[in-house]
Design a protein around this motif. Structure first.
Motif, mmCIF file in Angstrom:
data_model
loop_
_atom_site.group_PDB
_atom_site.id
_atom_site.type_symbol
_atom_site.label_atom_id
_atom_site.label_comp_id
_atom_site.label_asym_id
_atom_site.label_seq_id
_atom_site.Cartn_x
_atom_site.Cartn_y
_atom_site.Cartn_z
ATOM 1 N N GLU A 240 13.050 -8.183 8.553
ATOM 2 C CA GLU A 240 12.331 -9.056 7.636
ATOM 3 C C GLU A 240 11.296 -8.307 6.811
ATOM 4 N N ILE A 241 10.658 -7.302 7.399
ATOM 5 C CA ILE A 241 9.561 -6.651 6.681
ATOM 6 C C ILE A 241 10.055 -5.697 5.599
ATOM 7 N N GLN A 242 11.352 -5.732 5.318
ATOM 8 C CA GLN A 242 11.844 -5.107 4.098
ATOM 9 C C GLN A 242 11.465 -5.942 2.875
ATOM 10 N N GLU A 243 11.053 -7.189 3.082
ATOM 11 C CA GLU A 243 10.648 -8.050 1.981
ATOM 12 C C GLU A 243 9.322 -7.569 1.394
ATOM 13 N N GLY A 244 9.265 -7.454 0.060
ATOM 14 C CA GLY A 244 8.057 -6.968 -0.584
ATOM 15 C C GLY A 244 6.850 -7.854 -0.384
ATOM 16 N N MET A 245 7.082 -9.170 -0.217
ATOM 17 C CA MET A 245 5.971 -10.098 -0.053
ATOM 18 C C MET A 245 5.141 -9.774 1.187
ATOM 19 N N VAL A 246 5.794 -9.213 2.206
ATOM 20 C CA VAL A 246 5.076 -8.832 3.425
ATOM 21 C C VAL A 246 3.986 -7.815 3.098
ATOM 22 N N TRP A 247 4.311 -6.842 2.259
ATOM 23 C CA TRP A 247 3.371 -5.771 1.973
ATOM 24 C C TRP A 247 2.299 -6.217 0.991
ATOM 25 N N GLU A 248 2.602 -7.186 0.145
ATOM 26 C CA GLU A 248 1.555 -7.785 -0.674
ATOM 27 C C GLU A 248 0.525 -8.478 0.219
ATOM 28 N N ALA A 249 1.022 -9.198 1.224
ATOM 29 C CA ALA A 249 0.109 -9.869 2.159
ATOM 30 C C ALA A 249 -0.679 -8.852 2.976
ATOM 31 N N ALA A 250 -0.014 -7.767 3.383
ATOM 32 C CA ALA A 250 -0.704 -6.728 4.157
ATOM 33 C C ALA A 250 -1.853 -6.133 3.349
ATOM 34 N N HIS A 251 -1.601 -5.880 2.078
ATOM 35 C CA HIS A 251 -2.640 -5.327 1.205
ATOM 36 C C HIS A 251 -3.808 -6.306 1.060
#
Length: 296
Positions: free
Chosen positions: A158-169
């Motif tokens: 799932e964490i291949q989704e870009g939205m995950v990394w936007e949220a992480a940032h």
């Protein structure tokens, strides 16, 4: 500050292991009877779900909307039957309701639906969305002056989704120290990569060749790695998380797990991401999990 309720009285390890075995059988049996659902991911997450609901989360099944409750979000919503099994054992609804899974008008849909089942915090299943919602919950709890925590479980595919990394940032910029991202790192996904050279059908680690802990650190998170199938290791990681202040780096909890854990015919096999057990396999599951009788 409004404080959440007390932490649950943590059962002994042997009781937690019994609950995890029962939960695993509920997963494979319910999916088999419903002829639909996911198995591998719920089984890799089961020990952590049991630890959370029976030994960590400040929740009350009788008051699922308690404002200062801890929030748990299953971002990898296709693993809903694992969550439902644990919620049933915890008392959110009768275990006897599990056979309605994925049927019309059931409260137990194939992906979690908060409009149907009390205790579910968000609709999930469109992968990648849970961490954003968890960050929102964490920020809101701080602004409201309560000490509730946000726990989000993500799949490693799932964490291949870009939205995950936007949220992480974003979470790191807001210093959401009481936001915890649990990554179910079972290193196996259903689609997306070619089979291995021996054509066993296994799919390559979604993050093969990447330093996953360092990826989270580079986004401003702290990281704890642990054994997601060992209760002592799980609680050590979760207790360290809960000792952190509300303001500070958010925390990624990377759980090393095995897809299909607990069933020899499912462990490490991408074909059991989904899979319908036949009667012989259900009998084998009962024997391997120590489940008495013909049903659970």
């Amino acid at each position: 500050m409004t404080k959440s309720g007390p932490s649950p009285v943590r059962p002994p390890i042997d009781e937690l292991e019994r609950l995890a075995a029962e939960g695993r059988y509920h997963v494979v049996n319910t999916v088999a009877k419903s002829k639909a659902g996911h198995v591998g991911g719920p089984l890799s997450a089961m020990d952590m779900l049991v630890a959370l609901y029976f030994g960590v989360l400040r929740i009350d099944p009788a008051q699922p909307k308690l404002e200062a409750r801890d929030r748990f979000l299953l971002s990898k919503g296709h693993s809903a039957i694992g969550l439902y099994s644990v919620m049933a054992m915890r008392g959110y609804f009768p275990v006897e309701e599990l056979p309605t899974f994925d049927k019309g008008n059931s409260r137990l849909q194939g992906h979690p639906d908060p409009t149907k089942l009390p205790g579910i915090e968000m609709s999930s299943g469109s992968l990648g969305q849970g961490l954003s919602v968890g960050a929102g919950f964490a920020l809101a709890s701080r602004m409201r002056g309560n000490d509730s925590r946000s726990w989000v479980m993500l799949g490693d595919g799932e964490i291949q989704e870009g939205m995950v990394w936007e949220a992480a940032h974003t979470a790191a910029r807001y210093q959401l120290g009481h936001l915890y991202a649990i990554v179910d790192y079972n290193r196996l996904q259903q689609y997306g990569w070619t089979p291995t050279e021996d054509d066993s059908g296994d799919r390559r680690n979604p993050w093969s060749g990447f330093d996953l802990p360092q990826m989270w650190r580079s986004f401003g998170w702290d990281v704890i790695e642990f054994d997601g199938h060992n209760f002592e290791s799980i609680f050590a990681a979760f207790d360290e998380a809960m000792a952190r202040p509300q303001t500070g780096k958010p925390l990624a909890l990377i759980a090393h797990t095995t897809k299909g854990r607990g069933l020899s015919f499912a462990e490490g096999r991408h074909t059991w991401h989904t899979g319908i057990a036949n009667e012989d396999e259900l009998a084998q599951a009962r024997a391997e999990l120590g489940i008495e009788g013909t049903a659970a």
